[in-house]
Each structure stands twice: as C-alpha cells, then as structure tokens.
Design a protein around this motif. Sequence first.
Motif, PDB file in Angstrom:
ATOM      1  N   VAL A  47      39.818  48.531  44.273  1.00 50.59           N
ATOM      2  CA  VAL A  47      39.347  47.170  44.546  1.00 50.59           C
ATOM      3  C   VAL A  47      40.407  46.158  44.131  1.00 50.59           C
ATOM      4  N   GLY A  48      40.982  46.368  42.940  1.00 54.19           N
ATOM      5  CA  GLY A  48      42.032  45.468  42.476  1.00 54.19           C
ATOM      6  C   GLY A  48      43.212  45.438  43.427  1.00 54.19           C
ATOM      7  N   ALA A  49      43.599  46.612  43.920  1.00 50.41           N
ATOM      8  CA  ALA A  49      44.716  46.689  44.858  1.00 50.41           C
ATOM      9  C   ALA A  49      44.397  45.966  46.166  1.00 50.41           C
ATOM     10  N   THR A  50      43.147  46.054  46.610  1.00 50.19           N
ATOM     11  CA  THR A  50      42.749  45.397  47.851  1.00 50.19           C
ATOM     12  C   THR A  50      42.973  43.901  47.778  1.00 50.19           C
ATOM     13  N   PHE A  51      42.623  43.295  46.651  1.00 44.35           N
ATOM     14  CA  PHE A  51      42.765  41.849  46.529  1.00 44.35           C
ATOM     15  C   PHE A  51      44.188  41.431  46.184  1.00 44.35           C
ATOM     16  N   VAL A  52      44.891  42.229  45.385  1.00 47.29           N
ATOM     17  CA  VAL A  52      46.294  41.908  45.101  1.00 47.29           C
ATOM     18  C   VAL A  52      47.111  41.929  46.379  1.00 47.29           C
ATOM     19  N   SER A  53      46.783  42.858  47.280  1.00 48.17           N
ATOM     20  CA  SER A  53      47.542  42.993  48.528  1.00 48.17           C
ATOM     21  C   SER A  53      47.428  41.775  49.428  1.00 48.17           C
ATOM     22  N   ARG A  54      46.463  40.907  49.165  1.00 43.18           N
ATOM     23  CA  ARG A  54      46.267  39.723  50.004  1.00 43.18           C
ATOM     24  C   ARG A  54      46.936  38.477  49.437  1.00 43.18           C
ATOM     25  N   LEU A  55      47.684  38.627  48.371  1.00 44.36           N
ATOM     26  CA  LEU A  55      48.411  37.484  47.824  1.00 44.36           C
ATOM     27  C   LEU A  55      49.482  37.026  48.809  1.00 44.36           C
ATOM     28  N   ASP A  56      49.753  35.739  48.822  1.00 42.87           N
ATOM     29  CA  ASP A  56      50.695  35.180  49.781  1.00 42.87           C
ATOM     30  C   ASP A  56      52.126  35.677  49.583  1.00 42.87           C
ATOM     31  N   VAL A  57      52.444  36.164  48.386  1.00 39.58           N
ATOM     32  CA  VAL A  57      53.822  36.599  48.135  1.00 39.58           C
ATOM     33  C   VAL A  57      54.105  37.955  48.761  1.00 39.58           C
ATOM     34  N   ILE A  58      53.070  38.680  49.217  1.00 44.35           N
ATOM     35  CA  ILE A  58      53.263  40.029  49.741  1.00 44.35           C
ATOM     36  C   ILE A  58      53.354  39.971  51.262  1.00 44.35           C
ATOM     37  N   ARG A  59      54.576  40.143  51.781  1.00 46.05           N
ATOM     38  CA  ARG A  59      54.812  40.037  53.218  1.00 46.05           C
ATOM     39  C   ARG A  59      55.699  41.201  53.657  1.00 46.05           C
ATOM     40  N   THR A  60      55.149  42.134  54.385  1.00 41.20           N
ATOM     41  CA  THR A  60      55.935  43.238  54.911  1.00 41.20           C
ATOM     42  C   THR A  60      55.108  44.003  55.931  1.00 41.20           C
ATOM     43  N   THR A  61      55.728  44.953  56.604  1.00 43.25           N
ATOM     44  CA  THR A  61      55.004  45.779  57.549  1.00 43.25           C
ATOM     45  C   THR A  61      54.236  46.860  56.799  1.00 43.25           C
ATOM     46  N   ALA A  62      53.236  47.430  57.471  1.00 47.00           N
ATOM     47  CA  ALA A  62      52.412  48.464  56.835  1.00 47.00           C
ATOM     48  C   ALA A  62      53.249  49.679  56.473  1.00 47.00           C
ATOM     49  N   ARG A  63      54.186  50.067  57.353  1.00 49.14           N
ATOM     50  CA  ARG A  63      54.975  51.265  57.091  1.00 49.14           C
ATOM     51  C   ARG A  63      55.896  51.091  55.893  1.00 49.14           C
ATOM     52  N   ARG A  64      56.519  49.922  55.792  1.00 50.15           N
ATOM     53  CA  ARG A  64      57.390  49.688  54.636  1.00 50.15           C
ATOM     54  C   ARG A  64      56.577  49.588  53.355  1.00 50.15           C
ATOM     55  N   ALA A  65      55.396  48.958  53.439  1.00 45.96           N
ATOM     56  CA  ALA A  65      54.538  48.871  52.261  1.00 45.96           C
ATOM     57  C   ALA A  65      54.128  50.258  51.796  1.00 45.96           C
ATOM     58  N   LEU A  66      53.751  51.114  52.732  1.00 47.78           N
ATOM     59  CA  LEU A  66      53.358  52.480  52.391  1.00 47.78           C
ATOM     60  C   LEU A  66      54.506  53.232  51.740  1.00 47.78           C
ATOM     61  N   ALA A  67      55.724  53.029  52.240  1.00 50.59           N
ATOM     62  CA  ALA A  67      56.891  53.693  51.663  1.00 50.59           C
ATOM     63  C   ALA A  67      57.097  53.270  50.209  1.00 50.59           C
TER      64      ALA A  67
END
Length: 320
Positions: free
Chosen positions: A178-198
């Motif tokens: 749950v914490g990760a779900t909301f942290v991932s929506r912060l404005d500072v996090i900008r990237t593609t899904a594949r790079r994020a997964l990597a």
Amino acid sequence: MRDKPIGIPRSAPLVTVVLAVGFVVCWSSGFVGAKLTASDTSVLTVLMWRFLIVAVILLPFLRSGGRGAIARWSGAELVGQVVVGLLSQTGYTLTVYWAIALGVSTGTTALIDGIQPLVVASLAAPLLGLMTSRRQWIGLGLGLLGVAVVTWADVASPGTEAPLWAYAVPLLGMLSLVGATFVSRLDVIRTTARRALAVHCAASAVVYSVLAVATGNAVPPASGKFWLAVAWLVVLATLGAYGAYWALIERVGITSTNALLFLVPGVTTLWGAALYGEPLTALTIVGLALALAAAATVVVRRRSFARPHRAPRASRGPCR
C-alpha cells in the motif's frame, strides 16, 4: 484533480479482460511458487536468485531512453523508484515467503494480502481525488469479512502448524505494498513502466544478495526443484504479474486493479489444495465466496464510459 469513479466497465475491451485474468493468475502464482521450496531452502536463497535473474533480464531497459538514460534521472526520481521497489518487492515478497514458510496456507496468505484494496480505497479519496461510492464500500466490507472467515478457518484447521502471530506477517507485506502504491504517485517519479521495473528488481536483488551472503544462504541447491521454482517465480510471478499490473493501471486505474486482488485468494486456494493438499473446508469456501462477491461489487461499474481512465504516467503503481 477531478473525482473519478473506480471500476472496470462491463463494456471493457477484450484486451482489458484478458489482462485482468492474466493478472489474477500470475499474482496467485507467486504464492504457489513460494511454497515450492519452502520446506528445504532458505527464503533468502530463493528471493536472491529470483531477483538477480530478473534484474539481469531487465537491465537493458535501464538504458531504453537512450545513451546513459539512467544518468539523466534526478536524484529524487531515482531515490523514489528505489523506495517503491524496496516497498513493493523487498518488503512485500519477504513477508509473503516468511508467512508461508511459517506454515500459513497459500490461500490465507493471499487473502490477508488481499485486503489491500480496503486500505487503498479508504485513502484514495483524500489523497488521489478518486470517488468511492456506497456500493463499492459495501463490496470492500464484504472483502474484509471474507478475510476474517478464511483466516479463522485456517487457524482452526487441525493440520495448521503456524503460530498465531504468523498471520500478522502477510499483513505487514500488504501495508508495504500500500505504501509503495502511494509513493509511486509522487510527482517526482517520472519514468516508463519497464525502466521502473528494472530499478525495482535491481534494488531488491542488491538487498537480498547482501542478506543472503551475510547469513550464509547465497549458494543455491543443485536440485532441479529449486530452479523450477525460481523459473516459475521469474516468468509468472514477476514478469507476468508486473506486465499485467502496469497495463491495467494505465487502463482502469489503481483502485480497480487492486480490487482484482479479491479474486487471487480463490485461485491460490485451489492451487494450494491441488498441489499441496492444503485444507479446503466449507468455512473456507464461504470466505472465498464473500471475497468474490466483494470483487463483483467493487470492480464492475454500473455505467460505461467512453474512455477508460488512464494514469498520467507509466509508473503509477507497484506489483510484486
């Protein structure tokens, strides 16, 4: 941000339905795979090799934005992605594997983790500007009741060896996700899904490698069973689950995708009963039926919308 209803419309494209089915199957495969070597291999050994292999497979995506792509990220972006990875993968998978190793059944572990939508939905309105209707709250309440019934059935089963406190372990994993779900929506996090997964997998690989080496659990067993479990977890529980999750987040949003977790325990329980002989009692079936009713109430909207809700950016939510 405008209020947006949650749910998958009945007129959703076939590809969305296929992604939803694939997500449920792949997510449940993680619980089943976790038990393949739970009795004879350290949890840290399995997780270390799982994430090392995935990190190597996904390494090219770190440079998918061009020469030195990762170097162009700001410090906040990179740290944000690492934090999401540590919460959504390291914290989540460690608690799931630990609970199963302690003797909590795969289905019960999946259902305890499945209350994540309750927490996400309760926080979605004030934090994300999403609208949760009365009907959907009723569905979420049914899901919570289903969790309680199935957990009680597992605790009361004569064959249960897990200590009572072990049932709190997957709850910690759910809170981490749950914490990760909301942290991932912060404005500072900008990237593609594949790079994020990597990045997420690389961060988890580093943490698990350090822990495995420090505890003397880095050397894998030579058995084919171990490598079968690792392959299962790499292909289905990581690549398959992540791919379906990210795609659904883009199509239908966070709350709708997370509500599909109510379907995971039923699939996991059937797999656990078939593969491991885990108990499937009448009380368990009642609890699973409540979870299914919750999914039907929360996931399917009464009205269809011309266009599905899409998240502004690819890195909108974590998976396992």
